[in-house]
Design an enzyme around this catalytic site. Structure first.
Site, PDB file in Angstrom:
ATOM      1  CG  LEU A   1      -7.733  10.841   7.544  1.00  0.00           C
ATOM      2  CD1 LEU A   1      -8.387  11.663   6.455  1.00  0.00           C
ATOM      3  CD2 LEU A   1      -8.683  10.673   8.732  1.00  0.00           C
TER       4      LEU A   1
ATOM      5  CE  LYS B   1      -7.853   2.239  -0.720  1.00  0.00           C
ATOM      6  NZ  LYS B   1      -6.694   2.960  -0.266  1.00  0.00           N
TER       7      LYS B   1
ATOM      8  CG  HIS C   1      -4.872   2.493   5.807  1.00  0.00           C
ATOM      9  ND1 HIS C   1      -6.211   2.450   6.051  1.00  0.00           N
ATOM     10  CD2 HIS C   1      -4.727   3.175   4.650  1.00  0.00           C
ATOM     11  CE1 HIS C   1      -6.853   3.074   5.080  1.00  0.00           C
ATOM     12  NE2 HIS C   1      -5.977   3.524   4.210  1.00  0.00           N
TER      13      HIS C   1
ATOM     14  CG  ASP D   1      -1.565   4.938   4.006  1.00  0.00           C
ATOM     15  OD1 ASP D   1      -1.632   5.310   2.822  1.00  0.00           O
ATOM     16  OD2 ASP D   1      -2.362   5.328   4.878  1.00  0.00           O
TER      17      ASP D   1
ATOM     18  CG  HIS E   1      -1.855   1.152   1.276  1.00  0.00           C
ATOM     19  ND1 HIS E   1      -3.203   0.989   1.404  1.00  0.00           N
ATOM     20  CD2 HIS E   1      -1.671   2.491   1.179  1.00  0.00           C
ATOM     21  CE1 HIS E   1      -3.808   2.157   1.391  1.00  0.00           C
ATOM     22  NE2 HIS E   1      -2.888   3.099   1.264  1.00  0.00           N
TER      23      HIS E   1
ATOM     24  CG  HIS F   1      -9.804   4.788   3.340  1.00  0.00           C
ATOM     25  ND1 HIS F   1      -8.593   5.437   3.462  1.00  0.00           N
ATOM     26  CD2 HIS F   1     -10.562   5.244   4.361  1.00  0.00           C
ATOM     27  CE1 HIS F   1      -8.617   6.242   4.491  1.00  0.00           C
ATOM     28  NE2 HIS F   1      -9.808   6.163   5.057  1.00  0.00           N
TER      29      HIS F   1
ATOM     30  CG  HIS G   1      -0.693   7.191  -1.014  1.00  0.00           C
ATOM     31  ND1 HIS G   1      -1.929   7.366  -1.593  1.00  0.00           N
ATOM     32  CD2 HIS G   1      -0.911   6.505   0.141  1.00  0.00           C
ATOM     33  CE1 HIS G   1      -2.861   6.826  -0.817  1.00  0.00           C
ATOM     34  NE2 HIS G   1      -2.269   6.291   0.236  1.00  0.00           N
ATOM     35  CG  LEU G   2       4.876   5.368  -5.948  1.00  0.00           C
ATOM     36  CD1 LEU G   2       5.106   4.495  -7.188  1.00  0.00           C
ATOM     37  CD2 LEU G   2       6.213   5.682  -5.293  1.00  0.00           C
TER      38      LEU G   2
HETATM   39  O1  DOR Z   1      -3.318   9.568   5.681  1.00  0.00           O
HETATM   40  C1  DOR Z   1      -3.644   9.266   4.548  1.00  0.00           C
HETATM   41  N1  DOR Z   1      -3.067   9.835   3.468  1.00  0.00           N
HETATM   42  N2  DOR Z   1      -4.594   8.355   4.376  1.00  0.00           N
HETATM   43  C2  DOR Z   1      -5.104   8.088   3.172  1.00  0.00           C
HETATM   44  O2  DOR Z   1      -5.997   7.291   3.092  1.00  0.00           O
HETATM   45  C3  DOR Z   1      -4.638   8.813   1.971  1.00  0.00           C
HETATM   46  C4  DOR Z   1      -3.290   9.337   2.159  1.00  0.00           C
HETATM   47  C5  DOR Z   1      -2.881  10.364   1.112  1.00  0.00           C
HETATM   48  O3  DOR Z   1      -3.115  10.115  -0.060  1.00  0.00           O
HETATM   49  O4  DOR Z   1      -2.331  11.393   1.487  1.00  0.00           O
HETATM   50 ZN    ZN Z   2      -3.271   5.111   1.577  1.00  0.00          ZN
END
Ligand code: DOR
Ligand code: ZN
Length: 349
Positions: free
Chosen positions: A217, A99, A174, A245, A13, A136, A15-16
């Site tokens: 989150l 997702k 998460h 995450d 999991h 999520h 985020h790039l």
């Molecule tokens: O804390 C978070 N940041 N939770 C998420 O579900 C998304 C992520 C983000 O893309 O910044």
């Molecule tokens: Zn995430």
């Protein structure tokens, strides 16, 4: 000096982001992880085959030369997702998984799903295809206390969903509560656990004044939940696996709007190892980091290994985001300014 060598891990999991941020941060993952499931919540979310192919291309172009890192792409589900697009994307190996963001539950989720029932046809197809559904798991109802949103989601949304689609392959992402830990085990789901939810409880967000560095989150919860997560992650149980995450936000934005997300990819392995050492479970780390995920997703385990050594490791307070020679901004990594006691020495062939 203690040493620990494990099979190369994967990040299930991640985020790039895009553009300059993508170019600056990708190496933190690509150097040490074999694969990562890439989240689709870019500013213009990845809702189609076309967008996904173009996003994957930009990721590949941002990778260091000769990298073997494999980004596994996802489609962002909306109320309008068409089952034909999803099926074609899955069959052509464009989408690895789908997702589900409940609308407005988190960063860039305004296009997310307004009513889960609207997607029942899509879930039917996913169940047949054995396409993983990554969730999520928080309700988006503003009436529900933010600290209860995961538990309410599990009881009100996830429970009926798995009753209706008992064979659907689901990962609850998460997880942050003891309730989620129990639910995942009792219902044969998979779950990712982040480094930050293993280290902090909700007090961290209020330490020294409102502290957005620890705001993510789902929000971290009470201490008893953190303890349950640490037990789950270090148990070696197959349903729990590594998913950072890692979610970078430029410092100026984080300070200004308090965006949710913690950037942990530069320290993720060391951060997890600290937890496993504290729990006397270093022997379980390889399962969590490198074996349980591939088993759940029916993928081969990585061939290479990584070696960690126990030595002082000072984590920089900030990481610069650079374009050419210009510093465009900074991102605070998790543990920034702390000294950790493990360091990844490198890849072992
Ligand atoms: O804390 C978070 N940041 N939770 C998420 O579900 C998304 C992520 C983000 O893309 O910044
Ligand atoms: Zn995430």
């Amino acid at each position: 000096m203690k040493e620990l060598t494990i099979l190369k891990p994967d990040d299930w999991h991640l985020h790039l982001r895009e553009g300059i941020v993508l170019k600056n941060i990708i190496r933190f993952t690509s150097e040490l992880f074999g694969r990562a499931i890439v989240m689709p919540n870019t500013k213009n979310p990845i809702t189609s085959i076309k967008k996904c192919i173009s996003y994957k291309k930009s990721i590949s172009e941002a990778l260091p030369e000769n990298s073997t890192f494999d980004p596994l792409m996802t489609i962002y589900l909306t109320d309008e997702t068409k089952k034909d697009e999803l099926t074609e994307g899955f069959n052509k190996n464009v989408f690895f998984a789908a997702k589900l963001y409940p609308a407005n539950a988190t960063t860039n989720s305004s296009f997310g799903v307004k009513k889960i029932e609207n997607l029942y046809e899509v879930f039917e197809v996913m169940q047949e295809l054995e396409m993983p559904l990554l969730i999520h798991g928080e309700v988006n109802d503003p009436e529900v206390d933010i600290f209860d949103r995961e538990e309410v989601f599990i009881d009100k949304e996830l429970s009926p969903l798995i009753k209706k689609f008992p064979k659907l392959k689901i990962v609850l992402e998460h997880i942050t509560t003891a309730h989620a830990v129990d639910f995942v085990q009792d219902n044969n789901l998979g779950a990712t656990i982040t480094p930050h939810h293993l280290h902090i409880n909700r007090n961290a967000m209020f330490f020294g004044g409102l502290n957005s560095d620890f705001y993510c989150l789902p929000v971290p919860k009470r201490e008893k939940n953190r303890i349950a997560l640490r037990k789950a992650a270090t148990s070696g149980k197959e349903c729990f696996f590594l998913g950072t995450d890692s979610a970078p936000h430029l410092r100026q934005w984080k300070a200004f709007c308090g965006c949710a997300g913690i950037f942990n990819s530069p320290v993720a392995i060391e951060s997890y190892v600290k937890v496993f050492e504290e729990e006397n479970a270093l022997d379980q780390f390889e399962k969590f980091a490198s074996l349980n995920g591939p088993k759940f997703y029916h993928l081969p385990i990585n061939k290479e290994k990584i070696k960690l050594v126990s030595m002082s490791n000072q984590i920089p307070e900030f990481i610069d985001v650079i374009e050419g020679k210009k510093v465009l901004g900074q991102i605070k990594p998790f543990h920034g300014g702390e000294t950790l006691s493990w360091r990844v020495e490198g890849i072992v062939k």
